[in-house]
Design an enzyme around this catalytic site. Sequence first.
Site, PDB file in Angstrom:
ATOM      1  N   SER A  40      30.887   6.368  -6.517  1.00 52.13           N
ATOM      2  CA  SER A  40      32.342   5.635  -6.499  1.00 52.13           C
ATOM      3  C   SER A  40      33.117   5.670  -7.441  1.00 52.13           C
ATOM      4  O   SER A  40      34.452   6.345  -7.898  1.00 52.13           O
ATOM      5  CB  SER A  40      32.840   3.814  -5.793  1.00 52.13           C
ATOM      6  OG  SER A  40      32.051   3.572  -6.743  1.00 52.13           O
ATOM      7  N   ASP A 348      39.161  -3.150  -9.539  1.00 51.05           N
ATOM      8  CA  ASP A 348      38.587  -4.988  -8.447  1.00 51.05           C
ATOM      9  C   ASP A 348      37.868  -5.556  -8.718  1.00 51.05           C
ATOM     10  O   ASP A 348      36.769  -5.914  -7.855  1.00 51.05           O
ATOM     11  CB  ASP A 348      38.501  -3.798  -7.005  1.00 51.05           C
ATOM     12  CG  ASP A 348      37.580  -2.723  -7.404  1.00 51.05           C
ATOM     13  OD1 ASP A 348      36.495  -2.679  -8.321  1.00 51.05           O
ATOM     14  OD2 ASP A 348      37.282  -2.276  -6.257  1.00 51.05           O
ATOM     15  N   HIS A 351      34.908  -1.596 -10.269  1.00 46.99           N
ATOM     16  CA  HIS A 351      35.437  -0.482 -10.452  1.00 46.99           C
ATOM     17  C   HIS A 351      36.355  -0.453 -12.206  1.00 46.99           C
ATOM     18  O   HIS A 351      37.256  -1.402 -11.743  1.00 46.99           O
ATOM     19  CB  HIS A 351      36.077   0.550  -9.674  1.00 46.99           C
ATOM     20  CG  HIS A 351      34.741   0.633  -8.181  1.00 46.99           C
ATOM     21  ND1 HIS A 351      35.162  -0.786  -7.493  1.00 46.99           N
ATOM     22  CD2 HIS A 351      34.022   1.382  -8.430  1.00 46.99           C
ATOM     23  CE1 HIS A 351      34.126  -0.284  -6.182  1.00 46.99           C
ATOM     24  NE2 HIS A 351      33.127   0.893  -6.613  1.00 46.99           N
TER      25      HIS A 351
END
Length: 385
Positions: A40, A348, A351
């Site tokens: 990610s 968040d 991340h």
Amino acid sequence: MAVAYAIILIFLLAQSSSAAAANGKSEFGCYESIISFGDSLADTGNLLLLSPADNKPAAARPPYGRTFFHRPTGRFSDGRLVIDFIAQRFGLPFVPPYIGGQNGELRGGGVSKGVNFAVVGATALGYEFYEKLGFHNPVTNVSLGTQLDWFKRFLSTIPDGKKYLERSLVVVGEIGGNDYNHPLSQGATYDVIQSFAPAVVDYIGSTIQELIKLGVKTMLVPAIPPIGCLPVYLTQFKKSSTIRDYDPKTGCLNWLNEFARYHNKLLKKELNRIQELINPDQIDIIYADYYNAAMRFYLSPNEYGLSKKGILRACCGAGGPYNYNASAECGSSPATCCDDPSSFASWDGLHFTEAAYRLIAQGLFDGPYTTPRVKTTICPSISFL
Ligand SMILES: *[C@@H]1O[C@H](CO)[C@@H](O)[C@H](O)[C@H]1NC(C)=O
Ligand SMILES: *[C@@H]1O[C@H](CO)[C@@H](O)[C@H](O)[C@H]1NC(C)=O
């Protein structure tokens, strides 16, 4: 006069180009395309495109993308990731996700300027390895091996693959973080994740060696960031931690940062080992120290334009001491977004914000956080003349 300059310039370009071509590296140290692997921290849309309509990831919803793209793109941030800043630094377009047909095919007579195989949630080791240990990947069954298979398929569609790879910058990661994230969130201890770290790093190393065999000349290999500073872990381990578990300078969890440094030390050693097996005039393996590039802003947030008060809190979340709640994550309805994401490091809880990714990228290009130092020459084009 202008004509004379142009001729001299062409002459110089031809000179340095043949010198560079002789040792097989990219001309002028510039790149014509970027190839990316990872999770990610680097996915520019693959997981979103892989997900069925009724099970889209949080990054398919606002406020993801609100700062830069002004719409959710599948990136787990409010804007650009390190890979996006790398592309911009080299004057290349944002690296498109492999999934969804934008991958590698000839466009307008030229070869793709980049392709991204990174998938949110991906591990380095195959998911079967973790299933056997009783850990489950809740996000994806894609691993680094899957991404390498996709890459080989992609390469077979390129007419002059070897030449293409000579001029490509290949970013291998960040990858490996989820090999620890998923088990940690399922109760694994330090000893458990430490026991398989050497296997994770070996796997990254053998992938790099395979990429070299396929003709890759320049690789950037990122470290894992200081995971002990992430709101997700600060929240998860709050109850079981005492004051001695925290770094008094940053408020981060010592043992998790120590683990990240352990993984990174193994990775660096593996890269040095591989570098010794190959001809360093022909192949560059560049270690990208995301850990220390990020540690700077945890140590002195104000100096880097971030808020000291918010440095360990998520910008987007649903409350709690670190503004992170695993049952009400960013992108779901109880969660709200902070007014100024550019003053936060965490987007968040898991991340980074675009602001933090920008600082990490700047640390790679302008700071001392690549070994050896990465060259950032923009490829000369005809319009340059
Ligand atoms: C991963 O999951 C997809 C979709 O559920 C499936 O089609 C694929 O075969 C799986 N891959 C592996 C290696 O299990
Ligand atoms: C986390 O979110 C859930 C769902 O909205 C809520 O029921 C719970 O109270 C929240 N927990 C905390 C610690 O705020």
